[in-house]
Design an enzyme around this catalytic site. Structure first.
Site, PDB file in Angstrom:
ATOM      1  N   ARG A  18       0.530  -1.131  -0.180  1.00 20.31           N
ATOM      2  CA  ARG A  18      -0.095   0.189   0.319  1.00 20.31           C
ATOM      3  C   ARG A  18       0.875   1.156  -0.028  1.00 20.31           C
ATOM      4  O   ARG A  18       0.466   2.052  -1.242  1.00 20.31           O
ATOM      5  CB  ARG A  18      -1.382  -0.062   1.027  1.00 20.31           C
ATOM      6  CG  ARG A  18      -2.057  -1.391   1.156  1.00 20.31           C
ATOM      7  CD  ARG A  18      -3.226  -1.249   2.578  1.00 20.31           C
ATOM      8  NE  ARG A  18      -1.364  -1.314   3.631  1.00 20.31           N
ATOM      9  CZ  ARG A  18      -2.042  -1.718   4.631  1.00 20.31           C
ATOM     10  NH1 ARG A  18      -3.362  -0.512   4.658  1.00 20.31           N
ATOM     11  NH2 ARG A  18      -1.520  -1.251   5.487  1.00 20.31           N
ATOM     12  N   ASN A  36      -6.286  -2.406   1.707  1.00 16.79           N
ATOM     13  CA  ASN A  36      -5.681  -4.226   2.021  1.00 16.79           C
ATOM     14  C   ASN A  36      -7.174  -4.875   2.275  1.00 16.79           C
ATOM     15  O   ASN A  36      -8.023  -4.181   2.524  1.00 16.79           O
ATOM     16  CB  ASN A  36      -5.419  -4.622   3.128  1.00 16.79           C
ATOM     17  CG  ASN A  36      -3.625  -4.894   2.997  1.00 16.79           C
ATOM     18  OD1 ASN A  36      -3.246  -4.424   2.032  1.00 16.79           O
ATOM     19  ND2 ASN A  36      -3.325  -5.242   4.515  1.00 16.79           N
TER      20      ASN A  36
END
Length: 91
Positions: A18, A36
């Site tokens: 990320r 996620n």
């Protein structure tokens, strides 16, 4: 301008995917988000100039150094959501 949604599977959580995705997207001048997912994949939506969106898709096929991407699903759209900035979202 175009929009893309990307779902990346494999070893993509716990490897800073990320954070790397956010940095790449910002570097490419894109807006959107990355998060996620419960199934251990990473999902992102991004929008911007066609060639910059394509750059993010190409990056996502490999991801950061510690990632091992085994599958990627990409969907393009002309419908823009007009995100502000590019953020990491948490559940």
């Amino acid at each position: 301008m175009k929009h893309v949604s990307i779902r990346v599977s494999g070893r993509v959580q716990g490897v800073c995917f990320r954070a790397y995705a956010q940095k790449r997207a910002i570097d490419f001048g894109l807006s959107g988000y990355v998060k996620n997912m419960p199934d251990n994949s990473v999902y992102m939506e991004a929008e911007g100039a066609d060639e910059d969106v394509d750059k993010l898709v190409e990056w996502a096929r490999q991801g950061p150094p510690a990632a091992r991407v085994t599958d990627i699903q990409v969907n393009f759209s002309n419908y823009l959501r007009k995100f502000e900035g590019f953020e990491i979202r948490y559940w």
